[in-house]
Design an enzyme around this catalytic site. Structure first.
Site, mmCIF file in Angstrom:
data_model
loop_
_atom_site.group_PDB
_atom_site.id
_atom_site.type_symbol
_atom_site.label_atom_id
_atom_site.label_comp_id
_atom_site.label_asym_id
_atom_site.label_seq_id
_atom_site.Cartn_x
_atom_site.Cartn_y
_atom_site.Cartn_z
ATOM 1 N N TRP A 10 1.634 78.525 59.139
ATOM 2 C CA TRP A 10 0.852 79.675 59.642
ATOM 3 C C TRP A 10 1.278 80.983 58.986
ATOM 4 O O TRP A 10 0.644 82.020 59.210
ATOM 5 C CB TRP A 10 0.998 79.784 61.163
ATOM 6 C CG TRP A 10 0.379 78.654 61.927
ATOM 7 C CD1 TRP A 10 -0.246 77.542 61.410
ATOM 8 C CD2 TRP A 10 0.314 78.506 63.352
ATOM 9 N NE1 TRP A 10 -0.685 76.726 62.422
ATOM 10 C CE2 TRP A 10 -0.353 77.290 63.630
ATOM 11 C CE3 TRP A 10 0.774 79.270 64.415
ATOM 12 C CZ2 TRP A 10 -0.585 76.831 64.924
ATOM 13 C CZ3 TRP A 10 0.541 78.820 65.725
ATOM 14 C CH2 TRP A 10 -0.128 77.610 65.965
ATOM 15 N N GLU A 167 3.774 72.441 45.488
ATOM 16 C CA GLU A 167 2.870 73.567 45.690
ATOM 17 C C GLU A 167 2.818 74.413 44.421
ATOM 18 O O GLU A 167 3.696 75.270 44.203
ATOM 19 C CB GLU A 167 3.373 74.445 46.846
ATOM 20 C CG GLU A 167 3.402 73.743 48.177
ATOM 21 C CD GLU A 167 3.178 74.732 49.325
ATOM 22 O OE1 GLU A 167 2.207 74.546 50.059
ATOM 23 O OE2 GLU A 167 3.950 75.691 49.442
ATOM 24 N N GLY A 173 -3.003 80.170 48.268
ATOM 25 C CA GLY A 173 -3.751 81.315 48.782
ATOM 26 C C GLY A 173 -4.734 81.914 47.791
ATOM 27 O O GLY A 173 -5.256 83.005 48.014
ATOM 28 N N SER A 212 -4.332 75.879 48.546
ATOM 29 C CA SER A 212 -5.773 75.984 48.794
ATOM 30 C C SER A 212 -6.410 74.648 49.163
ATOM 31 O O SER A 212 -7.537 74.347 48.750
ATOM 32 C CB SER A 212 -6.477 76.625 47.591
ATOM 33 O OG SER A 212 -5.972 77.931 47.369
ATOM 34 N N GLY A 233 -1.872 76.364 54.233
ATOM 35 C CA GLY A 233 -1.715 77.726 54.714
ATOM 36 C C GLY A 233 -2.982 78.199 55.391
ATOM 37 O O GLY A 233 -3.209 77.976 56.587
ATOM 38 N N GLY A 234 -3.863 78.834 54.642
ATOM 39 C CA GLY A 234 -5.067 79.457 55.190
ATOM 40 C C GLY A 234 -5.867 78.546 56.118
ATOM 41 O O GLY A 234 -6.268 78.962 57.215
HETATM 42 C C1 PEP Z 1 1.095 77.533 51.701
HETATM 43 O O1 PEP Z 1 1.267 78.603 52.268
HETATM 44 O O2 PEP Z 1 2.031 76.756 51.599
HETATM 45 C C2 PEP Z 1 -0.246 77.219 51.187
HETATM 46 C C3 PEP Z 1 -0.423 76.109 50.536
HETATM 47 O O3 PEP Z 1 -1.231 78.148 51.441
HETATM 48 P P1 PEP Z 1 -2.825 77.942 51.161
HETATM 49 O O4 PEP Z 1 -3.199 76.628 51.755
HETATM 50 O O5 PEP Z 1 -3.463 79.096 51.843
HETATM 51 O O6 PEP Z 1 -3.004 77.954 49.679
#
Ligand code: PEP
Length: 252
Positions: A10, A167, A173, A212, A233-234
């Site tokens: 989050w 990642e 993001g 993402s 994340g999002g």
């Molecule tokens: C994260 O914060 O680990 C992430 C993958 O963010 P998002 O899904 O928003 O890219």
């Protein structure tokens, strides 16, 4: 069916009221499939309340960071034992935002990884390259350095109780997801790196993809043989978006 972990980071978002609604929505819609585990990682101040709200739902709770120290004069830090004390089962260590914005080195991340295990929680070790590093052809070297720091300090057996999240920094993001093939290539490389130490542990370690991830791209990513879930994340801030990814895992 493989065991998938769908984890929500989050980040620095939420409030008491927002979290209560989000947890209730996630708990109510969690897929019943045995092989899909859900995890949510709210900010520190909300961990206890979120853990209480999630109790009995099967949704696990984790932290986004931890101190590598056990106790003492570390103003502003949170010890691993405090997190396990309030019901955390997982801790994200080495997220790229921690490495970049707060200067965490791979050695410090390794210490956090080890301290998390020492408090009987599962570390989720984040690794990944920047766009410049990918374009320079050094993705594998970057990931190896991040992994090796942990292998050197904690040893391969530690990965028997840990999760890795690949990642790519350029995908976090940004809306720029790695293609399933790009992600699979790096996941396969990570598993092979672990297999150099223990084939058995390499085969059982969960390797999540993060960057993402959404309901639309999750089926392609999760159908790859070395992608065992997502760190999100999002899309973890809206129950229907998060559950769309969880349901994609249940359908693989
Ligand atoms: C994260 O914060 O680990 C992430 C993958 O963010 P998002 O899904 O928003 O890219």
């Amino acid at each position: 069916m493989r065991d998938f972990l769908i984890a929500g980071n989050w980040k620095m978002n939420g409030s008491t009221a927002f979290n209560a609604e989000l947890v209730a929505g996630i708990a109510a819609g969690a897929p019943k499939a045995d092989g899909v585990k859900l995890l949510i990682c709210p900010p520190f101040p909300y961990l206890s309340a979120v853990a209480a709200a999630a109790e009995g739902s099967g949704v696990a709770v984790g932290a986004q960071n931890v101190s590598e120290h056990a106790s003492g004069a570390y103003t502003g830090e949170v010890a691993p034992s405090m997190l396990s004390d309030i019901g955390c089962e997982y801790v994200i260590v080495g997220h790229s935002e921690r490495r970049t914005l707060y200067g965490e080195s791979s050695e410090q991340v390794a210490e956090k990884f080890k301290a998390t295990l020492g408090a009987c929680m599962t570390p989720i070790l984040c690794v990944g390259e920047t766009l410049a590093e990918r374009e320079a052809g050094s993705t594998e070297a970057v990931v190896d350095e991040q992994l090796d720091a942990v292998l050197d300090l904690a040893g391969i057996d530690a990965f028997g109780s840990a999760v890795i999240a690949y990642e790519p920094v350029w995908a976090i993001g940004t809306g720029m997801t790695a293609s399933p093939e790009q992600a699979q290539d790096v996941h396969e490389h990570i598993r092979a790196r672990l297999a150099g130490h223990s084939a058995e542990i390499a085969a059982s370690t969960q390797i999540l993809y993060g960057g993402s991830m959404k309901g639309e791209n999750a089926p392609g990513l999760l159908s790859k043989p070395d992608i065992d879930g997502g760190l999100i994340g999002g899309a973890s801030l809206k129950a229907t978006d998060f559950l769309a990814i969880a349901n994609a895992a249940a359908e693989v």
